[in-house]
Design a protein around this motif. Structure first.
Motif, PDB file in Angstrom:
ATOM      1  N   ASN A 117       0.814  -1.219   0.000  1.00 41.84           N
ATOM      2  CA  ASN A 117       0.000   0.000   0.000  1.00 41.84           C
ATOM      3  C   ASN A 117       0.847   1.267   0.000  1.00 41.84           C
ATOM      4  O   ASN A 117       0.444   2.289  -0.543  1.00 41.84           O
ATOM      5  CB  ASN A 117      -0.931  -0.002   1.215  1.00 41.84           C
ATOM      6  CG  ASN A 117      -2.051  -1.023   1.101  1.00 41.84           C
ATOM      7  OD1 ASN A 117      -2.432  -1.402  -0.005  1.00 41.84           O
ATOM      8  ND2 ASN A 117      -2.563  -1.469   2.235  1.00 41.84           N
ATOM      9  N   ASP A 118       2.032   1.200   0.619  1.00 43.84           N
ATOM     10  CA  ASP A 118       2.875   2.390   0.749  1.00 43.84           C
ATOM     11  C   ASP A 118       3.867   2.556  -0.398  1.00 43.84           C
ATOM     12  O   ASP A 118       4.519   3.599  -0.506  1.00 43.84           O
ATOM     13  CB  ASP A 118       3.653   2.337   2.071  1.00 43.84           C
ATOM     14  CG  ASP A 118       2.740   2.431   3.289  1.00 43.84           C
ATOM     15  OD1 ASP A 118       1.588   2.880   3.127  1.00 43.84           O
ATOM     16  OD2 ASP A 118       3.178   2.035   4.384  1.00 43.84           O
ATOM     17  N   ALA A 119       4.013   1.548  -1.245  1.00 44.64           N
ATOM     18  CA  ALA A 119       5.012   1.609  -2.314  1.00 44.64           C
ATOM     19  C   ALA A 119       4.652   2.689  -3.338  1.00 44.64           C
ATOM     20  O   ALA A 119       3.545   2.688  -3.884  1.00 44.64           O
ATOM     21  CB  ALA A 119       5.121   0.257  -3.005  1.00 44.64           C
ATOM     22  N   VAL A 120       5.582   3.602  -3.588  1.00 45.00           N
ATOM     23  CA  VAL A 120       5.378   4.670  -4.575  1.00 45.00           C
ATOM     24  C   VAL A 120       5.927   4.168  -5.913  1.00 45.00           C
ATOM     25  O   VAL A 120       7.095   4.367  -6.250  1.00 45.00           O
ATOM     26  CB  VAL A 120       6.074   5.973  -4.136  1.00 45.00           C
ATOM     27  CG1 VAL A 120       5.804   7.083  -5.146  1.00 45.00           C
ATOM     28  CG2 VAL A 120       5.599   6.381  -2.750  1.00 45.00           C
ATOM     29  N   VAL A 121       5.082   3.482  -6.665  1.00 44.09           N
ATOM     30  CA  VAL A 121       5.479   2.873  -7.931  1.00 44.09           C
ATOM     31  C   VAL A 121       4.372   3.065  -8.961  1.00 44.09           C
ATOM     32  O   VAL A 121       3.238   3.408  -8.622  1.00 44.09           O
ATOM     33  CB  VAL A 121       5.772   1.356  -7.761  1.00 44.09           C
ATOM     34  CG1 VAL A 121       6.987   1.130  -6.865  1.00 44.09           C
ATOM     35  CG2 VAL A 121       4.554   0.623  -7.212  1.00 44.09           C
ATOM     36  N   ASP A 122       4.708   2.829 -10.209  1.00 46.63           N
ATOM     37  CA  ASP A 122       3.730   2.930 -11.296  1.00 46.63           C
ATOM     38  C   ASP A 122       3.077   1.593 -11.625  1.00 46.63           C
ATOM     39  O   ASP A 122       2.105   1.539 -12.371  1.00 46.63           O
ATOM     40  CB  ASP A 122       4.405   3.475 -12.554  1.00 46.63           C
ATOM     41  CG  ASP A 122       4.946   4.867 -12.355  1.00 46.63           C
ATOM     42  OD1 ASP A 122       4.171   5.734 -11.890  1.00 46.63           O
ATOM     43  OD2 ASP A 122       6.131   5.105 -12.614  1.00 46.63           O
TER      44      ASP A 122
END
Length: 354
Positions: A117-122
């Motif tokens: 949920n916290d991963a800043v990915v595309d």
């Protein structure tokens, strides 16, 4: 108080957007103005715009996430994982995109879900995860593009598949063992049991396994053996907690130290198969003569050990996964890629001993 974009703007007497341009679009400002802004920022202790916040505004993080249920070091030490990661990294590099590795615990499921949920990915690339892991539901809930080498009921429309026909691959391996006359056969693999322990598993059918890769590889063996009249109930199964050579040796010891021992052991990975070979040699037994051994993956060490195995294109699988994730096709039918496999026969398989 922590300095912000507005703090710097007020100090220089310009707008927030002008300060932002000093970091992200320097060509829009004169050299003198940009120097004044950066000097003021340094004096105030402002390090620049938050990357995560900036990516959220742009709707692009500039990174893809790779998920797997193992330790972080596994991605750099397991031979197959290294090849897969190399291919994935090449695709990301060509697209000037970063790569975030997300090792997810099977013991702390809440932490694993939070990491997703916290991963800043595309988008996400799923490497190896059991069907029951709650992080897979968290992936679907985020609604980001997803590429996996596994199939699971309920996968959403954004899911793409890059993998192999696992069952067809092991069907060929099973047919090879049948042609050599083997009838007392054992199989070693992971997630036969949910509990991460080395020990026997009772499987009424491959469908009992809640992990796509092991389930499909077992199905291929089942089909090959059934053609020659070998009943599924006569096969011995041993679970290993993961893809580890020492665990493979321990699992093989369970089989080899009991009578009658199997004439052939099929390991669902090369690393585990190499552990089986270690256990055989420790008992003065010769692979291919006393007990046949067959693996899966065709890692570099397999050839050196003369291991009969199934070859699959690990690096290409990672490369195609990255490309499909970073440049999704317009036609959903093109979101499924099935790569070829090949049975490689070497010295560790031979005729069954009576």
């Amino acid at each position: 108080m922590r300095p912000t974009l507005q703090t710097v703007a007020d100090a220089v007497g310009v707008s927030r957007s002008t300060v932002s341009n000093a970091y992200s679009r320097p060509d829009q400002l004169s050299a003198d103005l940009r120097d004044r802004i950066l000097t003021a920022a340094a004096t105030l202790g402002y390090a620049g715009p938050d990357p995560a916040a900036r990516s959220l505004r742009k709707r692009r993080a500039g990174a893809i996430g790779m998920l797997f249920t193992a330790t972080l070091s596994y991605a750099f030490t397991d031979p197959y994982a290294v090849q897969f990661l190399q291919g994935l990294a090449e695709a990301a590099e060509q697209a000037r995109t970063g790569l975030l590795l997300l090792p997810l615990s099977v013991d702390d499921e809440a932490a694993a879900v939070a990491a997703v949920n916290d991963a800043v990915v595309d988008g996400f690339c799923v490497y190896c995860m059991p069907d029951w892991h709650p992080a897979l539901d968290a992936l679907q809930a985020r609604g980001l593009p997803l590429v996996s080498g596994q199939r699971r009921a309920g996968d959403g429309p954004l899911s793409a598949f890059v993998g192999i026909d696992e069952a067809a691959a092991t069907r060929a391996a099973g047919e090879h063992l049948m042609a050599l006359g083997h009838r007392r056969i054992a199989v070693i693999g992971d997630y036969f049991n949910v509990a991460p322990a080395i020990g026997p598993a009772t499987l009424a059918s491959p469908a009992d396994v809640a992990y796509y890769t092991s389930r499909e590889r077992l199905r291929g063996y089942q089909e090959a053996l059934a053609k020659d009249g070998v009943d599924w109930s006569t096969i011995s199964f041993v679970n290993v907690p993961g893809n580890c050579r020492t665990d493979g040796a321990a699992a093989a010891a369970y089989l080899l130290d009991r009578a009658p021992r199997p004439t052939a052991i099929a390991a669902l990975s090369d690393i585990v198969a190499l552990g089986v070979i270690d256990a055989l040699r420790a008992r003065g037994l010769q692979p291919g003569r006393d007990v046949s051994v067959i693996g899966f993956d065709d890692i570099p060490e397999a050839a050196a050990e003369g291991l009969t195995t199934v070859s699959q294109p690990a690096a290409e699988r990672g490369r195609r996964s990255g490309r499909l994730l970073l440049d999704p096709p317009a036609d959903p039918a093109d979101s499924t890629v099935v790569l070829p496999t090949q049975l490689v026969v070497r010295a560790t398989t031979g005729p069954a001993q009576s």
